[in-house]
Design an enzyme around this catalytic site. Structure first.
Site, PDB file in Angstrom:
ATOM      1  N   SER A 139     -29.566 -64.855  -5.847  1.00 14.22           N
ATOM      2  CA  SER A 139     -30.062 -65.062  -7.075  1.00 14.22           C
ATOM      3  C   SER A 139     -31.447 -65.196  -7.278  1.00 14.22           C
ATOM      4  O   SER A 139     -32.179 -65.504  -6.355  1.00 14.22           O
ATOM      5  CB  SER A 139     -29.313 -66.254  -7.245  1.00 14.22           C
ATOM      6  OG  SER A 139     -29.930 -67.044  -8.549  1.00 14.22           O
ATOM      7  N   TYR A 152     -28.250 -75.034  -4.768  1.00 11.09           N
ATOM      8  CA  TYR A 152     -27.924 -73.640  -5.237  1.00 11.09           C
ATOM      9  C   TYR A 152     -28.991 -72.889  -4.900  1.00 11.09           C
ATOM     10  O   TYR A 152     -28.962 -71.817  -4.148  1.00 11.09           O
ATOM     11  CB  TYR A 152     -27.566 -73.628  -6.571  1.00 11.09           C
ATOM     12  CG  TYR A 152     -27.186 -72.189  -7.152  1.00 11.09           C
ATOM     13  CD1 TYR A 152     -25.875 -71.667  -6.852  1.00 11.09           C
ATOM     14  CD2 TYR A 152     -27.951 -71.286  -7.850  1.00 11.09           C
ATOM     15  CE1 TYR A 152     -25.485 -70.484  -7.441  1.00 11.09           C
ATOM     16  CE2 TYR A 152     -27.681 -69.981  -7.864  1.00 11.09           C
ATOM     17  CZ  TYR A 152     -26.235 -69.461  -7.799  1.00 11.09           C
ATOM     18  OH  TYR A 152     -25.936 -68.350  -8.266  1.00 11.09           O
TER      19      TYR A 152
HETATM   20  P1  NAP Z   1     -17.538 -66.264 -11.580  1.00 11.12           P
HETATM   21  O1  NAP Z   1     -17.150 -65.305 -12.545  1.00 11.12           O
HETATM   22  O2  NAP Z   1     -17.315 -67.629 -11.537  1.00 11.12           O
HETATM   23  O3  NAP Z   1     -16.966 -65.812 -10.015  1.00 11.12           O
HETATM   24  C1  NAP Z   1     -17.065 -66.487  -8.565  1.00 11.12           C
HETATM   25  C2  NAP Z   1     -16.008 -65.850  -7.897  1.00 11.12           C
HETATM   26  O4  NAP Z   1     -16.391 -66.593  -6.710  1.00 11.12           O
HETATM   27  C3  NAP Z   1     -14.577 -65.807  -8.465  1.00 11.12           C
HETATM   28  O5  NAP Z   1     -13.901 -64.920  -8.036  1.00 11.12           O
HETATM   29  C4  NAP Z   1     -14.182 -67.330  -7.468  1.00 11.12           C
HETATM   30  O6  NAP Z   1     -12.696 -66.841  -7.067  1.00 11.12           O
HETATM   31  C5  NAP Z   1     -15.101 -67.045  -6.258  1.00 11.12           C
HETATM   32  N1  NAP Z   1     -15.119 -68.308  -5.408  1.00 11.12           N
HETATM   33  C6  NAP Z   1     -15.641 -69.395  -5.795  1.00 11.12           C
HETATM   34  N2  NAP Z   1     -15.677 -70.317  -4.935  1.00 11.12           N
HETATM   35  C7  NAP Z   1     -15.058 -69.596  -3.907  1.00 11.12           C
HETATM   36  C8  NAP Z   1     -14.280 -70.188  -2.604  1.00 11.12           C
HETATM   37  N3  NAP Z   1     -14.725 -71.293  -2.233  1.00 11.12           N
HETATM   38  N4  NAP Z   1     -13.650 -69.140  -1.849  1.00 11.12           N
HETATM   39  C9  NAP Z   1     -13.705 -68.178  -2.206  1.00 11.12           C
HETATM   40  N5  NAP Z   1     -13.598 -67.732  -3.576  1.00 11.12           N
HETATM   41  C10 NAP Z   1     -14.418 -68.497  -4.488  1.00 11.12           C
HETATM   42  O7  NAP Z   1     -19.098 -66.100 -11.198  1.00 11.12           O
HETATM   43  P2  NAP Z   1     -20.069 -64.944 -10.786  1.00 11.12           P
HETATM   44  O8  NAP Z   1     -21.209 -65.083 -11.756  1.00 11.12           O
HETATM   45  O9  NAP Z   1     -19.295 -63.470 -10.871  1.00 11.12           O
HETATM   46  O10 NAP Z   1     -20.759 -64.972  -9.295  1.00 11.12           O
HETATM   47  C11 NAP Z   1     -20.610 -64.339  -8.581  1.00 11.12           C
HETATM   48  C12 NAP Z   1     -21.736 -64.612  -7.455  1.00 11.12           C
HETATM   49  O11 NAP Z   1     -22.890 -64.124  -8.190  1.00 11.12           O
HETATM   50  C13 NAP Z   1     -21.812 -65.894  -6.806  1.00 11.12           C
HETATM   51  O12 NAP Z   1     -22.272 -65.712  -5.579  1.00 11.12           O
HETATM   52  C14 NAP Z   1     -23.062 -66.450  -8.000  1.00 11.12           C
HETATM   53  O13 NAP Z   1     -23.806 -67.286  -7.318  1.00 11.12           O
HETATM   54  C15 NAP Z   1     -24.055 -64.996  -7.850  1.00 11.12           C
HETATM   55  N6  NAP Z   1     -24.976 -65.093  -8.987  1.00 11.12           N
HETATM   56  C16 NAP Z   1     -24.447 -65.202 -10.426  1.00 11.12           C
HETATM   57  C17 NAP Z   1     -25.270 -65.317 -11.188  1.00 11.12           C
HETATM   58  C18 NAP Z   1     -25.009 -65.340 -12.861  1.00 11.12           C
HETATM   59  O14 NAP Z   1     -25.800 -65.696 -13.634  1.00 11.12           O
HETATM   60  N7  NAP Z   1     -23.729 -65.161 -13.412  1.00 11.12           N
HETATM   61  C19 NAP Z   1     -26.715 -65.251 -11.213  1.00 11.12           C
HETATM   62  C20 NAP Z   1     -26.818 -65.123  -9.751  1.00 11.12           C
HETATM   63  C21 NAP Z   1     -26.148 -65.125  -8.626  1.00 11.12           C
HETATM   64  P3  NAP Z   1     -11.914 -68.216  -7.409  1.00 11.12           P
HETATM   65  O15 NAP Z   1     -12.143 -69.137  -8.528  1.00 11.12           O
HETATM   66  O16 NAP Z   1     -10.514 -67.276  -7.181  1.00 11.12           O
HETATM   67  O17 NAP Z   1     -11.815 -68.781  -6.116  1.00 11.12           O
END
Ligand code: NAP
Length: 268
Positions: A139, A152
């Protein structure tokens, strides 16, 4: 269209947002993909929609046994492993004065240990294929204040640096290890819980998404928010032969957001 032909990938956190978009793109480029997450219903529905080149397993990446089972499913179902996208993650606690030991343990387990252990269990299999690619979802919170909560941000900084270290150690095995640092990407992470799966109905997720995209666009130099597909495209580049000479790299995909000055976060 065929940039991942005959490749097998594992995408952790494939039930939503960036992981879902990446699984979809990887399959369209010829890969077989194992996705995991805690939401069994969503994962099974996605796997059914994407066809027999996708397998889902219910897994919580804070548990090593679940990570190992996810990797093993790729071997059992698709015969090997070439690509690991350590993507699963969610929000964690903030605060200098209010932080607890369990907050720290949870943040590090979800965001950092999951990456370290994913690599541990994937490498022996990727090595058997003569090499491959590991991508860790970090991130811009890892490089600038005020882009995310403190734990985080620090956990993601650990992810980014571990990526460099793993890339130098695994490079001789022809395994490339890179990070992606997304900026503000419109996904349910902004309203989903971290300790529980997002169980909102699709219509409500869509309504929230439209509002979120408008808000995030205002905080980024480019006139639109980032989308999951933007990160999926970066992951495809790093996973495919197009990225064959990219190793130990942190690919920032943020529309320029990390260049904007932000006020430091408040002390709580
Ligand atoms: P999201 O739509 O909420 O997706 C998160 C995914 O992670 C879901 O599939 C969730 O699945 C899974 N997850 C969460 N906790 C888990 C656990 N304990 N075990 C297994 N799976 C788990 O969010 P996203 O934005 O796509 O995030 C994906 C990645 O991108 C993350 O690492 C996040 O930190 C990173 N990121 C996101 C952003 C942003 O702005 N969106 C920015 C920087 C980095 P379940 O709910 O089915 O468990």
């Amino acid at each position: 269209m065929n940039r991942l032909d005959n490749k097998v990938a594992v995408v952790t956190g494939g039930t939503s947002g960036i992981g879902e978009a990446t699984a979809e793109l990887f399959v369209s480029e010829g890969a077989s993909v194992v996705i995991c997450g805690r939401s069994t219903e969503k994962g099974e529905a996605l796997a059914a929609r994407l066809g027999d080149k996708v397998a889902f397993v219910t897994a919580d990446v804070t548990r090593e046994a679940d990570i190992e089972a996810t990797i093993n499913l790729a071997i059992q179902q698709f015969g090997g492993l070439d690509i690991l996208f350590n993507n699963a993650g969610g929000p964690t606690a903030d605060g200098v004065l209010t932080v607890t030991e369990s907050d720290i343990q949870y943040a590090m387990s979800l965001l950092f240990s999951s990456v370290v252990l994913g690599i541990k269990h994937a490498v022996p299999h990727i090595e058997k294929r003569g090499g491959g690619a590991i991508i860790n979802n970090s991130s811009i919170a890892a490089i600038r204040d005020s882009q995310g909560a403190m734990l985080y941000s620090a956990a993601k900084a650990a992810v980014t640096h571990y990526t460099r270290l793993a890339g130098t150690r695994l490079g001789p095995k022809n395994i490339r290890v890179n990070a992606i640092s997304p900026g503000a990407i419109a996904t349910p992470i902004f309203w989903g819980g971290s300790a529980r799966a997002n169980t909102l109905p699709d219509e409500e997720n869509s309504r929230k998404m439209a509002k979120l995209q408008g808000n995030l666009a205002k905080a980024t130099p480019l006139p639109s928010s980032g989308l999951s597909e933007d990160i999926a495209s970066a992951a495809l580049f790093l996973a495919s032969d197009e990225g064959r000479y990219v190793n130990c790299h942190d690919l920032v995909v943020d529309g320029g957001r990390s260049q904007i000055f932000n006020q430091p976060g408040e002390i709580r």
